[in-house]
Design a protein around this motif. Structure first.
Motif, PDB file in Angstrom:
ATOM      1  N   ARG A 124       0.834  -1.198   0.000  1.00 27.85           N
ATOM      2  CA  ARG A 124       0.000   0.000   0.000  1.00 27.85           C
ATOM      3  C   ARG A 124       0.866   1.244   0.000  1.00 27.85           C
ATOM      4  NH1 ARG A 124      -5.292   0.238   3.054  1.00 27.85           N
ATOM      5  NH2 ARG A 124      -6.365  -1.102   1.620  1.00 27.85           N
ATOM      6  N   ASP A 178       0.656   5.362   0.980  1.00 30.84           N
ATOM      7  CA  ASP A 178      -0.191   6.363   1.631  1.00 30.84           C
ATOM      8  C   ASP A 178      -0.314   7.590   0.718  1.00 30.84           C
ATOM      9  OD1 ASP A 178       2.133   7.847   1.934  1.00 30.84           O
ATOM     10  OD2 ASP A 178       2.390   7.328   4.042  1.00 30.84           O
ATOM     11  N   ASP A 179      -1.158   8.527   1.081  1.00 29.05           N
ATOM     12  CA  ASP A 179      -1.466   9.674   0.230  1.00 29.05           C
ATOM     13  C   ASP A 179      -0.240  10.536  -0.075  1.00 29.05           C
ATOM     14  OD1 ASP A 179      -4.073   8.934  -0.002  1.00 29.05           O
ATOM     15  OD2 ASP A 179      -4.810  10.264   1.583  1.00 29.05           O
TER      16      ASP A 179
END
Length: 184
Positions: A29, A31-32
């Motif tokens: 993943r 993150d922003d």
């Protein structure tokens, strides 16, 4: 050694073992903040070879037939009624093939240019990037006017206006922009 002609569970396992180690990398993943640093480009790049009724369509009747039949139409037919009670504009005897490479499709934001109108527009448009070369092979169609949509309709009469035959390469350059309109 025996030839394997179908998938079997052990074959799938051997296939996975044979993949390079990088092909089995794990997804993780983002993150922003990490994602904000990633840039990319979206769109579609198309190439194709399209043939239309090269030998004639599937309908055989008094109007349509095989391309070798004298006096018969062998290609596709499109009829458009321009007014509710008017006659029909017809593309008839459509056949042949063409190929292209490099047609692109993407969404583009217009917020400048166009004599100052782009800033006022400030919206997305669809951009079709034209392919550099389109190759035509035995392309043929006839432009006509007709009193009915189908040649099998009662009282059918058609006036052929002109026929077009194309063979060879056509160079296309530039982009075609499709601007959205607000529906009423």
């Amino acid at each position: 050694m025996a030839k394997i002609s179908r998938w079997w569970p052990g074959g799938l396992f051997l296939f996975i073992l044979g993949l390079p180690s990088g092909a089995m990398a794990e997804l993780s993943r983002m993150d922003d903040t990490d994602l904000a640093g990633v840039s990319g480009q979206g769109g579609i790049y198309l190439s194709g070879d399209i043939s239309i009724n090269e030998l004639g369509g599937p309908i055989q009747n008094s109007y349509f037939g095989a391309c070798g039949d004298e006096g018969k139409k062998c290609g596709a037919r499109l009829a458009y009624r321009l007014k509710e009670d008017g006659g029909w504009f017809v593309l008839d005897d459509i056949r042949g093939s063409f190929s292209f490479e490099g047609l692109t499709l993407r969404v583009r934001h217009i917020d400048s240019g166009f004599g100052g109108d782009g800033e006022l527009f400030n919206r997305d448009v669809v951009e079709l990037g034209l392919p550099n070369v389109v190759r035509y092979h035995d392309v043929h169609f006839t432009v006509a006017a007709s009193n009915t949509a189908r040649p099998t309709d009662a009282g059918f009469q058609q006036t052929d206006l002109f026929s077009i035959e194309m063979q060879g390469d056509v160079t296309l350059e530039g982009n075609l922009l499709v601007f959205p309109t607000d529906s009423p």
